[in-house]
Design an enzyme around this catalytic site. Structure first.
Site, PDB file in Angstrom:
ATOM      1  N   ALA A 173      43.338  31.134  43.295  1.00 43.45           N
ATOM      2  CA  ALA A 173      43.733  32.544  43.225  1.00 43.45           C
ATOM      3  C   ALA A 173      44.597  32.737  41.986  1.00 43.45           C
ATOM      4  O   ALA A 173      44.980  31.774  41.320  1.00 43.45           O
ATOM      5  CB  ALA A 173      44.492  32.943  44.483  1.00 43.45           C
ATOM      6  N   LYS A 174      44.891  34.005  41.747  1.00 46.60           N
ATOM      7  CA  LYS A 174      45.682  34.366  40.563  1.00 46.60           C
ATOM      8  C   LYS A 174      46.990  33.577  40.493  1.00 46.60           C
ATOM      9  O   LYS A 174      47.425  33.159  39.442  1.00 46.60           O
ATOM     10  CB  LYS A 174      46.024  35.853  40.648  1.00 46.60           C
TER      11      LYS A 174
END
Ligand code: GLU
Length: 282
Positions: A243-244
Site C-alpha cells: 500500500a501507499k
C-alpha cells in the site's frame, strides 16, 4: 469460451505496483483466452475521486503495455442504472434508511464483528417513521432479502478458492446508497459487471469478502454470476498488502523517471519483484 475481464480502479490516488499486478492479471487472462479487457473508472465517490488521478491511470496502463478494449467507462456517468436497482430493491421493502454515523456504530456495544470490522448493529432497521429530510444512507436488510428469495444456497466459483458458498450475513446490513454518494461500491460493481457482460472478475483477494454480498445482490437483481479470480496480493516488507504507506513509488513516478513500463510488466509476469516486495502464496 467468451472471456471479458476488467480493471476497475477508484481514482482516489495514484496507482502503485499492487495495482499494476492486478491489472496485469486481468489483462493477461483476457488476452490468453482471446477475450476482451476493459477499463472502468470507479468514480462514484465525488469527494475523493480526482480527474488528475484518472489521467495518470490511463497513462500508467499504456506505459505498462496493458491496452484496453473499447471506451473507458465511468461509474459517475452510470448513476441511473444504480438508481433503478435501488428503486427495485426499495419497492420490495428490502432497503431501509439509516441515520447512524460511523461514531454511533463504533460506540454501539452490541455491534457484532465481521471480517471487515464492526457489523452494523441494526439500530435503524424497522424505524416507524423515518425522517428522510435528515442525512441518511440506505442499507440492505440482509435477513429479509435472503428470506424473500426463500433462503437459497448461493454459490460462486473462484479459480483459487474453488466452489464457495456465499455467506452474505457475514457482512451485515451493508450500505447500498451512501449519504454522500448515490450508490455504494457493492451495488455499482455488481450492476456494472453484469451490465457490461464481465465473465471473469479478476481482482485481489482483499475483495474476497465483498463477493459474499455481490452474490446476494446478483440473486436479488436477477443478474448472472461471473467466474471469480481473487488473486494473491503483493506484499510489502512487513508482510502486509502493498500500500501507499510502504512508501513504494507510484507507477507515475517510475514512468516519469524514464523507467520502461513494458519491461516492468514483463518482470512482474516472471515473478521478478523489486527488493522487499513479495507475492503472497496462492
Ligand atoms: N474499485 C475497487 C478498488 O479500486 C476495485 C473494484 C473491483 O475490482 O471489484 O479497490
Amino acid at each position: 469460451m467468451v472471456v471479458h475481464t476488467r480493471f476497475a480502479p477508484s481514482p482516489t490516488g495514484r496507482l502503485h505496483l499492487g495495482h499494476a499486478w492486478s491489472a496485469l492479471q486481468a489483462h493477461d487472462f483476457a488476452r490468453a483466452n482471446g477475450g476482451a479487457f476493459t477499463l472502468r473508472i470507479e468514480d462514484i465517490d465525488g469527494t475523493r475521486s480526482r480527474p488528475e488521478h484518472v489521467e495518470a491511470i490511463l497513462r500508467d496502463l499504456e506505459w505498462l503495455g496493458l491496452g484496453w478494449d473499447g471506451e473507458v467507462t465511468f461509474q459517475s456517468r452510470r448513476l441511473a442504472l444504480y438508481e433503478a436497482a435501488l428503486d427495485d430493491l426499495r419497492a420490495r421493502g428490502l432497503l431501509y434508511p439509516c441515520f447512524c454515523t460511523r461514531a454511533d456504530i463504533a460506540a454501539s456495544l452490541t455491534a457484532p464483528h465481521g471480517p471487515e470490522g464492526p457489523l452494523y448493529p441494526g439500530t435503524c432497521r424497522g424505524l416507524d417513521a423515518p425522517d428522510l429530510s435528515k442525512p441518511h444512507c440506505w442499507r440492505l436488510d440482509v435477513a429479509k432479502a435472503l428470506a424473500s428469495l426463500g433462503d437459497p444456497e448461493l454459490l460462486w466459483h473462484d479459480a483459487f478458492a474453488g466452489q464457495v458458498r456465499a455467506d452474505p450475513a457475514s457482512a451485515g446490513d451493508v450500505v447500498l446508497a451512501r449519504k454522500d454518494a448515490p450508490a455504494s461500491y457493492h451495488l455499482a460493481v455488481t450492476v456494472d459487471d453484469a451490465a457490461q457482460g464481465v465473465t471473469h472478475v479478476v481482482r485481489g483477494v482483499d475483495l474476497f469478502a465483498a463477493t459474499h454480498v455481490h452474490r446476494l445482490l446478483q440473486a436479488l437483481l436477477g443478474l448472472p454470476t461471473p467466474e471469480y479470480r481473487h488473486h494473491p496480493l503483493l506484499l510489502g516488507p512487513d508482510g502486509t498488502r502493498l500500500a501507499k504507506r510502504h512508501g513504494a513509488p507510484s507507477l507515475e513516478a517510475m514512468r516519469l523517471a524514464g523507467e520502461d513500463g513494458r519491461a516492468l510488466a514483463e518482470r512482474l509476469r516472471n515473478g521478478q519483484l523489486p527488493v522487499g516486495i513479495a507475492a503472497a502464496q496462492a
